[in-house]
Design a protein around this motif. Structure first.
Motif, PDB file in Angstrom:
ATOM      1  N   ILE A  31       5.168  20.731   1.047  1.00 44.06           N
ATOM      2  CA  ILE A  31       3.990  19.866   1.129  1.00 44.06           C
ATOM      3  C   ILE A  31       2.869  20.389   0.230  1.00 44.06           C
ATOM      4  O   ILE A  31       2.209  19.627  -0.484  1.00 44.06           O
ATOM      5  CB  ILE A  31       3.507  19.761   2.584  1.00 44.06           C
ATOM      6  CG1 ILE A  31       4.502  18.945   3.415  1.00 44.06           C
ATOM      7  CG2 ILE A  31       2.120  19.108   2.653  1.00 44.06           C
ATOM      8  CD1 ILE A  31       4.168  18.895   4.892  1.00 44.06           C
ATOM      9  N   VAL A  32       2.671  21.696   0.240  1.00 40.27           N
ATOM     10  CA  VAL A  32       1.620  22.293  -0.594  1.00 40.27           C
ATOM     11  C   VAL A  32       1.932  22.098  -2.076  1.00 40.27           C
ATOM     12  O   VAL A  32       1.057  21.757  -2.877  1.00 40.27           O
ATOM     13  CB  VAL A  32       1.459  23.788  -0.260  1.00 40.27           C
ATOM     14  CG1 VAL A  32       0.486  24.455  -1.235  1.00 40.27           C
ATOM     15  CG2 VAL A  32       0.973  23.963   1.164  1.00 40.27           C
ATOM     16  N   ASN A  39      -5.435  14.905 -14.556  1.00 33.99           N
ATOM     17  CA  ASN A  39      -5.094  14.444 -15.906  1.00 33.99           C
ATOM     18  C   ASN A  39      -5.561  13.011 -16.128  1.00 33.99           C
ATOM     19  O   ASN A  39      -6.064  12.669 -17.213  1.00 33.99           O
ATOM     20  CB  ASN A  39      -3.592  14.545 -16.120  1.00 33.99           C
ATOM     21  CG  ASN A  39      -3.121  15.982 -16.173  1.00 33.99           C
ATOM     22  OD1 ASN A  39      -3.898  16.892 -16.460  1.00 33.99           O
ATOM     23  ND2 ASN A  39      -1.834  16.211 -15.916  1.00 33.99           N
ATOM     24  N   ARG A  40      -5.423  12.178 -15.091  1.00 32.44           N
ATOM     25  CA  ARG A  40      -5.908  10.806 -15.226  1.00 32.44           C
ATOM     26  C   ARG A  40      -7.423  10.769 -15.358  1.00 32.44           C
ATOM     27  O   ARG A  40      -7.976   9.983 -16.127  1.00 32.44           O
ATOM     28  CB  ARG A  40      -5.479   9.983 -14.003  1.00 32.44           C
ATOM     29  CG  ARG A  40      -3.987   9.685 -13.973  1.00 32.44           C
ATOM     30  CD  ARG A  40      -3.625   8.831 -12.771  1.00 32.44           C
ATOM     31  NE  ARG A  40      -2.191   8.508 -12.750  1.00 32.44           N
ATOM     32  CZ  ARG A  40      -1.618   7.807 -11.789  1.00 32.44           C
ATOM     33  NH1 ARG A  40      -2.341   7.363 -10.755  1.00 32.44           N
ATOM     34  NH2 ARG A  40      -0.319   7.554 -11.843  1.00 32.44           N
ATOM     35  N   GLY A  41      -8.093  11.644 -14.593  1.00 28.80           N
ATOM     36  CA  GLY A  41      -9.549  11.695 -14.687  1.00 28.80           C
ATOM     37  C   GLY A  41     -10.009  12.176 -16.050  1.00 28.80           C
ATOM     38  O   GLY A  41     -11.028  11.726 -16.567  1.00 28.80           O
ATOM     39  N   LEU A  74      -0.268  20.061  -4.908  1.00 29.92           N
ATOM     40  CA  LEU A  74      -0.697  20.606  -6.197  1.00 29.92           C
ATOM     41  C   LEU A  74      -0.301  19.677  -7.346  1.00 29.92           C
ATOM     42  O   LEU A  74      -1.086  19.452  -8.274  1.00 29.92           O
ATOM     43  CB  LEU A  74      -0.077  21.986  -6.406  1.00 29.92           C
ATOM     44  CG  LEU A  74      -0.635  23.122  -5.537  1.00 29.92           C
ATOM     45  CD1 LEU A  74       0.217  24.372  -5.699  1.00 29.92           C
ATOM     46  CD2 LEU A  74      -2.084  23.410  -5.898  1.00 29.92           C
ATOM     47  N   ILE A  75       0.916  19.138  -7.262  1.00 31.49           N
ATOM     48  CA  ILE A  75       1.374  18.217  -8.307  1.00 31.49           C
ATOM     49  C   ILE A  75       0.513  16.950  -8.320  1.00 31.49           C
ATOM     50  O   ILE A  75       0.093  16.471  -9.381  1.00 31.49           O
ATOM     51  CB  ILE A  75       2.856  17.859  -8.091  1.00 31.49           C
ATOM     52  CG1 ILE A  75       3.734  19.104  -8.286  1.00 31.49           C
ATOM     53  CG2 ILE A  75       3.286  16.747  -9.045  1.00 31.49           C
ATOM     54  CD1 ILE A  75       5.196  18.884  -7.941  1.00 31.49           C
ATOM     55  N   LEU A  76       0.218  16.412  -7.127  1.00 25.13           N
ATOM     56  CA  LEU A  76      -0.610  15.213  -7.039  1.00 25.13           C
ATOM     57  C   LEU A  76      -2.011  15.479  -7.584  1.00 25.13           C
ATOM     58  O   LEU A  76      -2.565  14.662  -8.328  1.00 25.13           O
ATOM     59  CB  LEU A  76      -0.693  14.734  -5.593  1.00 25.13           C
ATOM     60  CG  LEU A  76      -1.611  13.519  -5.331  1.00 25.13           C
ATOM     61  CD1 LEU A  76      -1.123  12.312  -6.126  1.00 25.13           C
ATOM     62  CD2 LEU A  76      -1.658  13.199  -3.845  1.00 25.13           C
ATOM     63  N   ASN A  77      -2.582  16.621  -7.243  1.00 27.19           N
ATOM     64  CA  ASN A  77      -3.914  16.963  -7.736  1.00 27.19           C
ATOM     65  C   ASN A  77      -3.927  17.074  -9.253  1.00 27.19           C
ATOM     66  O   ASN A  77      -4.876  16.636  -9.914  1.00 27.19           O
ATOM     67  CB  ASN A  77      -4.396  18.275  -7.114  1.00 27.19           C
ATOM     68  CG  ASN A  77      -4.756  18.115  -5.654  1.00 27.19           C
ATOM     69  OD1 ASN A  77      -4.950  17.011  -5.172  1.00 27.19           O
ATOM     70  ND2 ASN A  77      -4.820  19.227  -4.931  1.00 27.19           N
ATOM     71  N   LEU A 120     -10.535   9.194  -4.169  1.00 28.80           N
ATOM     72  CA  LEU A 120      -9.139   8.787  -4.302  1.00 28.80           C
ATOM     73  C   LEU A 120      -8.220   9.849  -3.719  1.00 28.80           C
ATOM     74  O   LEU A 120      -7.277   9.555  -2.978  1.00 28.80           O
ATOM     75  CB  LEU A 120      -8.802   8.557  -5.778  1.00 28.80           C
ATOM     76  CG  LEU A 120      -7.341   8.190  -6.104  1.00 28.80           C
ATOM     77  CD1 LEU A 120      -6.967   6.888  -5.408  1.00 28.80           C
ATOM     78  CD2 LEU A 120      -7.147   8.092  -7.608  1.00 28.80           C
ATOM     79  N   ARG A 121      -8.518  11.108  -4.034  1.00 27.87           N
ATOM     80  CA  ARG A 121      -7.687  12.206  -3.547  1.00 27.87           C
ATOM     81  C   ARG A 121      -7.742  12.308  -2.022  1.00 27.87           C
ATOM     82  O   ARG A 121      -6.723  12.419  -1.346  1.00 27.87           O
ATOM     83  CB  ARG A 121      -8.158  13.519  -4.195  1.00 27.87           C
ATOM     84  CG  ARG A 121      -7.288  14.705  -3.890  1.00 27.87           C
ATOM     85  CD  ARG A 121      -7.810  15.941  -4.601  1.00 27.87           C
ATOM     86  NE  ARG A 121      -7.695  15.803  -6.039  1.00 27.87           N
ATOM     87  CZ  ARG A 121      -8.734  15.601  -6.858  1.00 27.87           C
ATOM     88  NH1 ARG A 121      -9.950  15.490  -6.362  1.00 27.87           N
ATOM     89  NH2 ARG A 121      -8.564  15.493  -8.148  1.00 27.87           N
TER      90      ARG A 121
END
Length: 332
Positions: free
Chosen positions: A314-315, A327-329, A319-322, A25-26
């Motif tokens: 962008i970085v 957390n969802r995982g 980091l926020i997306l990861n 997904l990532r």
């Protein structure tokens, strides 16, 4: 397979993370962003999709990409290598000096690569056997190796008259595809196969996931740590050799800030800075994405200072997306 490896393999099942769905997904998100960015770039700057520009983009991104592949392996073990820029510059100067002194190109390249691998192994050994933080050991390496680079020629460029075959390594093309770009792709594929298809690759993930559990399971934690730093130093040195090949001269000031670009690509590619999760495919896409951003800004005439700001944003967004995906995982 050795007896130690066969005994340790069952223990790996409880150490190595098995979040393949989350990783897909990532990486999928990153690939979609990259493709959308390419579409936007082609609209804002029609010359973006020209063969010449794409070839230049691949050539310019490959050196950072090669270094970022080695950095990915280090970070997967929960380490960091801040010395890659200095190591690359030192190797580039070394190969230039040796060839200007009459050494055969092949031998000069091998010596330069060995020097980079040795520097990485030393810093990895200090971290592994003396329990020194890799941040500090490689920060010291960043300074001392850069100093050695300046000492080679008193801070002046070296070389200039190099064999044509050596120049092709970093500046040649096969058709319209830069050779250095093919080298970057080949290194990425080989690294991916090693990480996903060998016991050593499993060890890397295991060490990064839980170093103490890996040690108690009988894994060679120290040897793995030294090995990944040696690989990082080797690939950084290779990038330095390729730059000297392309410029036909060794520059002692080359690769300033390379370590930051490599770390940014690794983080953007989804590798966890605390180790144990990530892959080189994400790093590969991230390197290209960051290169497209810089290339687009150049094409539309935006300042390099603005490029630095956007790259940082962008970085942070990555980091926020990861973190959101993690957390969802964890809740799943």
């Amino acid at each position: 397979m050795s007896q130690t490896a066969s005994k340790a393999r069952p223990a790996l099942a409880g150490i190595v993370p098995r979040r393949h769905g989350l990783a897909l997904l990532r990486n999928g998100n990153l690939l979609v962003v990259f493709l959308l960015l390419c579409v936007v770039a082609s609209i804002l700057a029609p010359e973006f999709l020209t063969t010449r520009n794409i070839a230049n983009l691949l050539q310019q991104s490959s050196l950072t990409g090669i270094v970022a592949i080695g950095m990915t392996m280090v970070i997967l073990t929960a380490g960091i290598d801040l010395s890659v820029g200095s190591t690359a510059a030192f190797a580039g100067m070394t190969v230039a000096v040796l060839m200007s002194d009459g050494w055969p190109p092949v031998l000069a390249v091998l010596v330069s690569l060995a020097a980079g691998a040795a520097a990485g192994a030393v810093m990895g050994g200090l971290s592994a056997y003396l329990s020194l933080p890799s941040f500090m050991t490689t920060l010291a390496g960043l300074t001392s190796i850069r100093g050695l680079t300046y000492l080679l020629t008193g801070g002046t460029p070296a070389g200039g008259d190099q064999p044509e075959g050596f120049q092709l390594l970093g500046g040649g093309f096969i058709g319209r595809v830069p050779i250095v770009g093919l080298i970057f792709i080949a290194i990425t594929v080989l690294a991916w196969l090693m990480l996903r298809g060998t016991t050593f690759g499993e060890y890397i993930y295991a060490v990064g996931s839980n170093r103490e559990a890996a040690r108690l399971s009988g894994l060679p934690v120290r040897a793995v740590t030294v090995a990944v730093f040696a690989i990082s130093g080797l690939l950084a040195a290779f990038a330095g050799v390729l730059l000297t090949s392309r410029l036909t001269i060794g520059q002692p000031t080359a690769f300033n800030g390379l370590e930051l670009d490599a770390i940014a690509a690794v983080v953007l590619g989804g590798t966890n800075l605390f180790g144990g999760r990530g892959n080189v495919f994400g790093t590969f896409v991230a390197v290209l994405l960051l290169s497209v951003v810089k290339n687009l800004f150049n094409l539309v005439g935006l300042s390099s200072f603005f490029q630095m700001v956007v790259t940082g944003l962008i970085v942070v967004a990555a980091l926020i997306l990861n973190r959101i995906l993690e957390n969802r995982g964890a809740r799943a």
